[in-house]
Every structure is written in structure tokens, then in C-alpha cells.
Design an enzyme around this catalytic site. Structure first.
Site, PDB file in Angstrom:
ATOM      1  N   ALA A 132      60.554   8.753  19.242  1.00  0.00           N
ATOM      2  CA  ALA A 132      61.542   8.905  18.170  1.00  0.00           C
ATOM      3  C   ALA A 132      62.835   8.155  18.456  1.00  0.00           C
ATOM      4  O   ALA A 132      63.889   8.512  17.941  1.00  0.00           O
ATOM      5  CB  ALA A 132      61.824  10.379  17.947  1.00  0.00           C
ATOM      6  N   HIS A 243      53.629  19.714  21.936  1.00  0.00           N
ATOM      7  CA  HIS A 243      53.654  18.505  22.759  1.00  0.00           C
ATOM      8  C   HIS A 243      52.574  18.530  23.834  1.00  0.00           C
ATOM      9  O   HIS A 243      52.047  17.476  24.204  1.00  0.00           O
ATOM     10  CB  HIS A 243      55.019  18.349  23.437  1.00  0.00           C
ATOM     11  CG  HIS A 243      56.095  17.853  22.546  1.00  0.00           C
ATOM     12  ND1 HIS A 243      56.735  18.662  21.639  1.00  0.00           N
ATOM     13  CD2 HIS A 243      56.653  16.616  22.424  1.00  0.00           C
ATOM     14  CE1 HIS A 243      57.647  17.944  20.986  1.00  0.00           C
ATOM     15  NE2 HIS A 243      57.613  16.708  21.437  1.00  0.00           N
ATOM     16  N   ASP A 266      63.875  19.724  24.908  1.00  0.00           N
ATOM     17  CA  ASP A 266      63.939  18.453  24.174  1.00  0.00           C
ATOM     18  C   ASP A 266      64.251  18.737  22.701  1.00  0.00           C
ATOM     19  O   ASP A 266      63.786  18.044  21.799  1.00  0.00           O
ATOM     20  CB  ASP A 266      62.634  17.661  24.310  1.00  0.00           C
ATOM     21  CG  ASP A 266      62.766  16.219  23.824  1.00  0.00           C
ATOM     22  OD1 ASP A 266      63.909  15.716  23.733  1.00  0.00           O
ATOM     23  OD2 ASP A 266      61.731  15.594  23.520  1.00  0.00           O
ATOM     24  N   GLY A 301      61.240  14.917  19.148  1.00  0.00           N
ATOM     25  CA  GLY A 301      61.841  16.047  19.826  1.00  0.00           C
ATOM     26  C   GLY A 301      61.110  17.321  19.443  1.00  0.00           C
ATOM     27  O   GLY A 301      59.937  17.299  19.052  1.00  0.00           O
TER      28      GLY A 301
END
Length: 377
Positions: A132, A243, A266, A301
Site C-alpha cells: 500500500a 494478513h 500495522d 495496513g
């Protein structure tokens, strides 16, 4: 003994669990810890867990605010409600002059103790693994740019993420380490052979291991294998179960052990907020069902908070309470050089606590012995 005594709970200390245990606080610091009952308790924990305040070394924002936006205090407050009592403000890739301005603007928050330092996640990253980050602003880490950012920081920069395969990465790593900055390796397409020289030069953290990296392969371990297997490197894990799969978290945490495992959020501005459209470093991010993505589908994120990371680590990934405390408080405090201040329930440290119920959900948060207001806005 102290001006605050929390008792009647399961107190998780570096030496084990006190059940029941108590903690006495005076002048914002822990002045005694013990086992048994305390009839003079000012706070009855009622059998709940008492763990150290969480330390998040990688966080971009929350509460609808990024650390680069208006009123970053809302981001700090959003995460503090979820138990994060020590925060590093992470910045995404931007042009050097813009980053320098953002660093200068955050300086007062660092000097005032609201955040524990600044993390630059870029712009010295691989375009092939940019995630990102805006690929148009990525660049090799030339020493003049590194010096300009250090000068803007005036000792507020704690960590910088670099892709080790970029030209000048090893020299930049040495310069940063010589200036007391932690160098992390991330957003990288490097081979193992390209990672090792950066670690030899002082790089000591893997930025969100697995994510934004060339995948592990049995004939080319790449950054994942090199970083996970090197005893000099601590590994960040985003334990939101989006993630990373629980098995990947468990494998990494077991191999790295409590002395090298860090849970991070994050988190971006949407943490603590609802679904919607948000900005991340000039890129539009859509959050749906709590998962932030760019238009192309890349994760941008997270909306994770440290209490959920802690809970997932124990309940979904199968790690122990002691391992979770090490990953969310003890090891990150050590990494930041703050282990004499925070990260454990021990005499002399700041009285930062999280009270967790039997389901490991936050009941109360204390920072410096003061109970945090957990109401929204």
C-alpha cells in the site's frame, strides 16, 4: 504502601503468574508486587488477568486519524482504549521533503511522551513488493536523503524500514545504526544472499514478516527464511488472522521464540472505526468487514488493535499467556530500549496495565497509574 493497590487477580509477571496477586503503585510507578490477598486494595480485580500495557512498534493511525493528519491524538487515544500504552508512530512512503515535514510535526508528540518515537516505513522499499505504498515515491536509500531525514527527526526517529536489495541499502543501514536507529527489513523482493549483508550491517527487525516479501521457497529461502532463522533479528507479526493464517503465526512464533517475536497492529486510520473509505499516504483505501484494501485488492495496513492481536495469539494460534505478554510488551520494550521503563509488571517500571477478563477482552487500562477513559469520544 502505595496510592493505588490492584489486587485479587491473576498478575502476569516476568517470574510467572501470581494467583491471586497484587500490585502497588506510587507516583505513577510500580513500587511493590506480591502474591496473596490485600484487604486494603483500592481496585478489586475480581479474578481478571493483569498484564503489562501493550507496546506497539508499528502503527500508522486509528480513531479516524493517521499520524500525519489533523489531531493525531485521536489515533493515540483510540489505541490506548485497547490497551496500547506505548506507541510508535509509523509513516508511509512519501517524497523526502514531505516526510521531513511530517517528522518535524510529530516531534512535539515524541518529546511530550505521547508517542515513543517515529518509524519510517519507506520510501526505501521495493516497487515489486510495495503493497500500500505509492510506487511513484519509492527510491534507493542514498545517504544524503537519509541524513536529511535524521536531521528532521532530531533523535525522534526510532526505526526505518529498508529493502536490502536496493542500491546503497547496506551503507544506509550502517549510517542509521550508527545514529541509534533500528533498521528493519521489509517490502522486499530480496534473495537470502541480499538480506544477509544488511543484517551483518546491523538490521535487526523484519517488518511484518511474510507480508510485503518474496515468498519462502524451499530452494530460495528469500527474506522470510533468512530473517526468521537469524538469531539477530526480531520478527513482527500482524496477528489479525487476515494478513497471516494462525499456522503461519504459530510456526514463526515457535521458531523465533519469545525473545524475537513482536506482535504489531500495522493499523491505519480506520482502526477503531467502521467500514468506509480512508486515505493512506495519498492512496484511497476501502474498508469492508474490517479489512482495508486498495482498488487492486492489495491489503492496506490493518484495522487491528493490540488487544485483539493478543487474544488471537492465545485463542486462535495456540500460544501461551506468557508468550503473548512477551510479544505485546516485553520484547517490543526491549527492542526500543525502554525495558527499564515499560513492558513488564515489575518494581520500578511505569504503572502501565491492561485488565483482561476470562475471554481476554479489555476491562480497564492504566497508564502511569491513571485509569484511562475508555468511552468513545
Amino acid at each position: 504502601m502505595g496510592d493505588l493497590v490492584l489486587a485479587g487477580g491473576r498478575v502476569l509477571t516476568p517470574d510467572g503468574v501470581l494467583d491471586p496477586g497484587w500490585v502497588s503503585v506510587a507516583n505513577g510507578r510500580i513500587d511493590a508486587v506480591g502474591a496473596g490477598k490485600r484487604p486494603d486494595a483500592t481496585v478489586d480485580l475480581g479474578g481478571s488477568w493483569l498484564v503489562p500495557g501493550f507496546v506497539d512498534v508499528h502503527c500508522h493511525g486509528g480513531g479516524g486519524r493517521a499520524f500525519t493528519g489533523h489531531d493525531p491524538g485521536l489515533a493515540i487515544a483510540a489505541h490506548r482504549r485497547h490497551g496500547t500504552t506505548t506507541t510508535i508512530a509509523s509513516l508511509v512512503s512519501r517524497p523526502i521533503k514531505e516526510l521531513a515535514r511530517q517528522i518535524e510535526e510529530l516531534g512535539d508528540l515524541v518529546r511530550g511522551g505521547d508517542v515513543a518515537g517515529i518509524h519510517l516505513e519507506g520510501p526505501f522499499l521495493s516497487a515489486a513488493r510495495c503493497g500500500a505504498h505509492d510506487p511513484r515515491v519509492l527510491r534507493p536509500p542514498d545517504l544524503d536523503s537519509v541524513r536529511a531525514l535524521l536531521a528532521a527527526g532530531e533523535d525522534t526517529i526510532k526505526m526505518v524500514t529498508i529493502a536490502p536489495e536496493l542500491e546503497g541499502a547496506v551503507e544506509a543501514t550502517k549510517l542509521l545504526v550508527d545514529n541509534g536507529v533500528i533498521v528493519a527489513i521489509g517490502h522486499t523482493d530480496a534473495s537470502e544472499a541480499q538480506v544477509v549483508p544488511a543484517v551483518d550491517a546491523g538490521a535487526s527487525v523484519a517488518t511484518h514478516l511474510f507480508n510485503g516479501m518474496r515468498p519462502l521457497h524451499h530452494r530460495e529461502p528469500g527474506p522470510i527464511g533468512a530473517l526468521l532463522d537469524d538469531e539477530r533479528v526480531s520478527v513482527e507479526l500482524i496477528c489479525d488472522l487476515v494478513h497471516l493464517h494462525p499456522t503461519a503465526v504459530r510456526l514463526a512464533a515457535h521458531h523465533a521464540g519469545p525473545s524475537r517475536t513482536l506482535l504489531i497492529t500495522d493499523a491505519m486510520a480506520a482502526a477503531g472505526m467502521g467500514d468506509g473509505v480512508y486515505d493512506l499516504g495519498g492512496l484511497e483505501v476501502t474498508v469492508q468487514d474490517g479489512v482495508p484494501t486498495l482498488a487492486g485488492g492489495s491489503l492496506a495496513g490493518s484495522t487491528l488493535t493490540m488487544d485483539l492481536a493478543f487474544r488471537n495469539f492465545v485463542q486462535q494460534c495456540g500460544l501461551s499467556m506468557a508468550e503473548a505478554v512477551a510479544a505485546t510488551a516485553g520484547r517490543p520494550a526491549q527492542l526500543l530500549g525502554l525495558a527499564d521503563q515499560v513492558g513488564a509488571i515489575a518494581v520500578g517500571l511505569r504503572a502501565d496495565f491492561v485488565v483482561l477478563d476470562n475471554d481476554l477482552r479489555v476491562q480497564d487500562v492504566y497508564r502511569g497509574g491513571s485509569r484511562e477513559d475508555r468511552t468513545w469520544h
